[in-house]
Design a protein around this motif. Structure first.
Motif, PDB file in Angstrom:
ATOM      1  N   ASN A  13      33.837  -7.409  12.635  1.00  0.00           N
ATOM      2  CA  ASN A  13      32.708  -7.712  11.750  1.00  0.00           C
ATOM      3  C   ASN A  13      31.931  -6.478  11.307  1.00  0.00           C
ATOM      4  N   ARG A  50      29.346  -8.006   8.923  1.00  0.00           N
ATOM      5  CA  ARG A  50      27.975  -8.273   9.346  1.00  0.00           C
ATOM      6  C   ARG A  50      27.186  -7.000   9.621  1.00  0.00           C
ATOM      7  N   LYS A  99      22.477  -6.731   4.787  1.00  0.00           N
ATOM      8  CA  LYS A  99      23.206  -6.481   6.024  1.00  0.00           C
ATOM      9  C   LYS A  99      22.798  -5.088   6.501  1.00  0.00           C
ATOM     10  N   ALA A 201      26.101  -6.058  14.568  1.00  0.00           N
ATOM     11  CA  ALA A 201      26.994  -7.105  14.069  1.00  0.00           C
ATOM     12  C   ALA A 201      26.926  -8.375  14.900  1.00  0.00           C
ATOM     13  N   PRO A 204      21.487 -11.736  15.100  1.00  0.00           N
ATOM     14  CA  PRO A 204      21.282 -12.731  14.041  1.00  0.00           C
ATOM     15  C   PRO A 204      21.090 -12.037  12.693  1.00  0.00           C
ATOM     16  N   THR A 205      22.198 -11.730  12.043  1.00  0.00           N
ATOM     17  CA  THR A 205      22.161 -10.863  10.861  1.00  0.00           C
ATOM     18  C   THR A 205      21.484 -11.506   9.659  1.00  0.00           C
ATOM     19  N   LYS A 206      21.350 -12.829   9.661  1.00  0.00           N
ATOM     20  CA  LYS A 206      20.532 -13.479   8.629  1.00  0.00           C
ATOM     21  C   LYS A 206      19.089 -12.967   8.726  1.00  0.00           C
ATOM     22  N   ASP A 242      21.174 -19.405  13.386  1.00  0.00           N
ATOM     23  CA  ASP A 242      20.972 -18.352  14.378  1.00  0.00           C
ATOM     24  C   ASP A 242      19.681 -18.572  15.166  1.00  0.00           C
ATOM     25  N   LYS A 259      26.000 -16.194  14.554  1.00  0.00           N
ATOM     26  CA  LYS A 259      27.048 -16.237  13.525  1.00  0.00           C
ATOM     27  C   LYS A 259      26.594 -15.604  12.213  1.00  0.00           C
ATOM     28  N   GLY A 260      25.320 -15.258  12.112  1.00  0.00           N
ATOM     29  CA  GLY A 260      24.838 -14.635  10.895  1.00  0.00           C
ATOM     30  C   GLY A 260      24.485 -15.598   9.794  1.00  0.00           C
ATOM     31  N   ASN A 261      24.176 -16.862  10.200  1.00  0.00           N
ATOM     32  CA  ASN A 261      23.774 -17.849   9.170  1.00  0.00           C
ATOM     33  C   ASN A 261      22.661 -18.755   9.691  1.00  0.00           C
TER      34      ASN A 261
END
Length: 261
Positions: A13, A50, A99, A201, A204-206, A242, A259-261
């Protein structure tokens, strides 16, 4: 993916982007500038990416503009095209991609190369790296948003002096003055960069993307505007999967799997 002047590798990622003109210290020509924009666009739209690491191959991070290009009657695109089609779009992409982008400065970062690094979200460097606002040495003004970011990073007076004098700043000095985040030894650099990028990565990338949006707007907002924006984006963050995972994991006393969402 590999091209003549840009390398892209996606693992776990993380998108590793390497400037790849080591024979000229990764200085930018038109091809490399346009390819970097394309690769950044790809990273923006790829849900598997991510976190992003930007670095250079060889001994340098980036020496700025390839002066052979601008002094060639056949190749010179002209400074307006160089700024409006090369560097400005790169800076805009770095700041608007939601990101985290790490600049892994592996050697000298001069001119536009220094300012592209400083536009990234987190800047780390090897102990042998250096940063130079080289423009004044050849009768130019700083570009690539250097006059925007550098005074905000280190203060007006020090930024003014570095831009007017064109002095070289070591990585250690850059970290001490708040220009960059951290310095690593040459031996541990790749390992530490990978560790940093892996941490990002897996976060919580959101929320990290929304944080980046807030930081961008903080450059221009007044206090009331920033408070209102924080409220809006906190509501957006709190409705993410997240956030639910983070709270659930906290209650269950386990490590969250974001998961980044």
């Amino acid at each position: 993916m590999s091209t003549n002047s840009i390398e892209l590798k996606i693992e776990n990622n993380i998108a590793f982007i390497a400037l790849n003109r080591p024979d000229v210290f990764n200085s930018f020509n038109r091809e490399m500038a346009l390819l970097l924009q394309n690769v950044l666009d790809q990273c923006q739209t790829d849900a598997n990416v991510r976190a992003i690491v930007l670095t250079g191959n060889g001994k340098a991070f980036c020496a700025g503009q390839d002066l052979k290009e601008v002094t060639s009657p056949e190749l010179n695109p002209g400074f307006r095209k160089i700024l409006e089609e090369h560097y400005n779009p790169i800076i805009q992409r770095i700041r608007t991609i939601e990101k985290p982008i790490v600049a892994a400065v592996n050697g000298v970062a001069a001119g536009a190369g220094a300012n592209i690094a400083l536009a990234c979200d987190i800047v780390v460097a090897t102990e042998n790296a250096s940063f130079i606002q080289a423009f004044s040495k050849i009768g130019l003004v700083p570009d690539s948003a250097g006059t925007f970011f550098l005074p905000r990073l280190i203060g007006f007076q020090k930024a003014s002096a570095l831009m007017l004098l064109g002095d070289k700043v070591t990585a250690t000095e850059a970290a001490q003055m708040g220009m960059i985040f951290k310095v690593f030894t040459e031996e541990n650099f790749k390992e530490e960069v990978n560790k940093l990028a892996t941490t990002l990565a897996q976060m919580p990338t959101k929320a990290l993307g929304l944080t980046k949006r807030l930081l961008n707007q903080s450059m221009n907002n007044n206090l009331d505007q920033q408070l209102a924006m924080e409220s809006d984006l906190q509501i957006e963050a709190s409705s993410s999967n997240d956030y639910n995972e983070g709270v659930t994991a906290f209650v269950e006393k386990r490590k969250p799997e974001f998961k980044g969402n």
